[in-house]
Design a protein around this motif. Structure first.
Motif, PDB file in Angstrom:
ATOM      1  N   SER A  85       0.822  -1.077  -0.073  1.00  0.00           N
ATOM      2  CA  SER A  85       0.062  -0.013   0.097  1.00  0.00           C
ATOM      3  C   SER A  85       0.831   1.253   0.110  1.00  0.00           C
ATOM      4  O   SER A  85       1.538   1.554   1.185  1.00  0.00           O
ATOM      5  CB  SER A  85      -0.987   0.068   1.419  1.00  0.00           C
ATOM      6  N   LEU A  86       0.655   2.199  -0.958  1.00  0.00           N
ATOM      7  CA  LEU A  86       1.652   3.273  -1.085  1.00  0.00           C
ATOM      8  C   LEU A  86       1.230   4.224   0.038  1.00  0.00           C
ATOM      9  O   LEU A  86       1.914   4.971   0.568  1.00  0.00           O
ATOM     10  CB  LEU A  86       1.559   3.811  -2.537  1.00  0.00           C
ATOM     11  N   ASP A  87      -0.104   4.361   0.205  1.00  0.00           N
ATOM     12  CA  ASP A  87      -0.724   5.402   1.479  1.00  0.00           C
ATOM     13  C   ASP A  87      -0.034   4.842   2.730  1.00  0.00           C
ATOM     14  O   ASP A  87       0.319   5.730   3.587  1.00  0.00           O
ATOM     15  CB  ASP A  87      -2.145   5.107   1.516  1.00  0.00           C
ATOM     16  N   ALA A  96       3.710   6.046   2.845  1.00  0.00           N
ATOM     17  CA  ALA A  96       3.588   7.340   3.000  1.00  0.00           C
ATOM     18  C   ALA A  96       3.290   7.920   4.376  1.00  0.00           C
ATOM     19  O   ALA A  96       3.912   8.840   4.666  1.00  0.00           O
ATOM     20  CB  ALA A  96       2.731   8.102   1.938  1.00  0.00           C
ATOM     21  N   LYS A 143       1.630  18.239  -0.738  1.00  0.00           N
ATOM     22  CA  LYS A 143       2.076  18.009  -1.998  1.00  0.00           C
ATOM     23  C   LYS A 143       2.935  19.088  -2.501  1.00  0.00           C
ATOM     24  O   LYS A 143       2.202  20.376  -2.291  1.00  0.00           O
ATOM     25  CB  LYS A 143       0.783  17.680  -2.735  1.00  0.00           C
ATOM     26  N   GLN A 184      11.563   1.293  -2.086  1.00  0.00           N
ATOM     27  CA  GLN A 184      10.274   1.946  -1.543  1.00  0.00           C
ATOM     28  C   GLN A 184      10.573   3.381  -0.787  1.00  0.00           C
ATOM     29  O   GLN A 184       9.626   4.216  -0.813  1.00  0.00           O
ATOM     30  CB  GLN A 184       9.835   1.048  -0.232  1.00  0.00           C
ATOM     31  N   VAL A 211       9.646   6.059  -3.673  1.00  0.00           N
ATOM     32  CA  VAL A 211       8.378   5.774  -3.730  1.00  0.00           C
ATOM     33  C   VAL A 211       7.633   6.470  -2.726  1.00  0.00           C
ATOM     34  O   VAL A 211       6.413   7.018  -2.837  1.00  0.00           O
ATOM     35  CB  VAL A 211       7.980   4.318  -3.824  1.00  0.00           C
ATOM     36  N   ALA A 212       7.874   6.066  -1.312  1.00  0.00           N
ATOM     37  CA  ALA A 212       7.167   6.495  -0.337  1.00  0.00           C
ATOM     38  C   ALA A 212       7.291   8.428  -0.279  1.00  0.00           C
ATOM     39  O   ALA A 212       6.200   8.978  -0.044  1.00  0.00           O
ATOM     40  CB  ALA A 212       7.584   6.018   0.985  1.00  0.00           C
ATOM     41  N   LYS A 237       7.709  10.375  -2.838  1.00  0.00           N
ATOM     42  CA  LYS A 237       6.859  10.814  -3.911  1.00  0.00           C
ATOM     43  C   LYS A 237       5.415  10.681  -3.650  1.00  0.00           C
ATOM     44  O   LYS A 237       4.619  11.589  -3.823  1.00  0.00           O
ATOM     45  CB  LYS A 237       7.131  10.184  -5.399  1.00  0.00           C
ATOM     46  N   HIS A 238       5.122   9.659  -3.308  1.00  0.00           N
ATOM     47  CA  HIS A 238       3.374   9.569  -2.638  1.00  0.00           C
ATOM     48  C   HIS A 238       3.074  10.193  -1.647  1.00  0.00           C
ATOM     49  O   HIS A 238       1.779  10.703  -1.725  1.00  0.00           O
ATOM     50  CB  HIS A 238       3.545   7.867  -2.528  1.00  0.00           C
TER      51      HIS A 238
END
Length: 170
Positions: free
Chosen positions: A31-33, A36, A53, A71, A74-75, A77-78
């Protein structure tokens, strides 16, 4: 791609490792959420709940050192981070960030938490709009800009399949 990024600064020091960016205990999720929600927990626990953001990280030397976990960028950026400016990056972190379309900029920039910074990826000009200071970086070439604009290397590759354009022209 316009190539101009503007955002609020989060300041970090040297040797921010990938375990600080996304602690290993959270790597079991897809889960990207969820990723993050724990980003930068090892360095600044309040970061994940306060990052917005469009924010930009400004750091010292060796950002993203440690393990090569994909990750980490990715974390970031998300969570909303749109660019990272640091004096230097761990090689694998740098590649992973570009691969997902997160601009990583090598430059020594003086900025404090909350300052507003603009980065022109085409011209190589960085401005701390709050302090009124200017810095230089190596401008991104058109090929790198197209990877970032397309949202990363995989998206860029898929786009070239659709258009028949290869990266050799850039």
């Amino acid at each position: 791609m316009e190539g101009i990024i503007r955002g609020r600064v989060w300041r970090f020091g040297d040797n921010v490792d990938t375990d600080m960016i996304i602690p290993g205990r959270y790597l079991r999720t897809f889960s990207l959420d969820e990723l993050a929600s724990h980003v930068m927990e090892g360095a600044r626990p309040e970061f994940a709940s306060q990052v917005r953001k469009g924010d930009i990280i400004v750091a010292g030397r060796n950002f993203g050192c440690g393990s090569s976990r994909e990750q980490a960028p990715v974390a970031l950026k998300h969570a909303g981070v749109v660019a990272i400016i640091a004096e230097s990056f761990a090689r694998i972190f740098y590649r992973n960030a570009i691969n997902i379309g997160l601009p990583v900029i090598m430059a020594k920039v003086e900025a404090d938490d909350g300052d507003e910074v603009s980065v022109d990826l085409r011209s190589g000009q960085i401005r701390n709009l709050t302090a009124g200071s200017e810095y230089r970086m190596k401008p991104f070439n058109e090929y790198m800009l197209s990877i970032l604009e397309d949202g990363g290397l995989v998206n860029h590759y898929l786009k070239t399949l659709d258009t028949g354009i290869s990266g050799d022209e850039g």
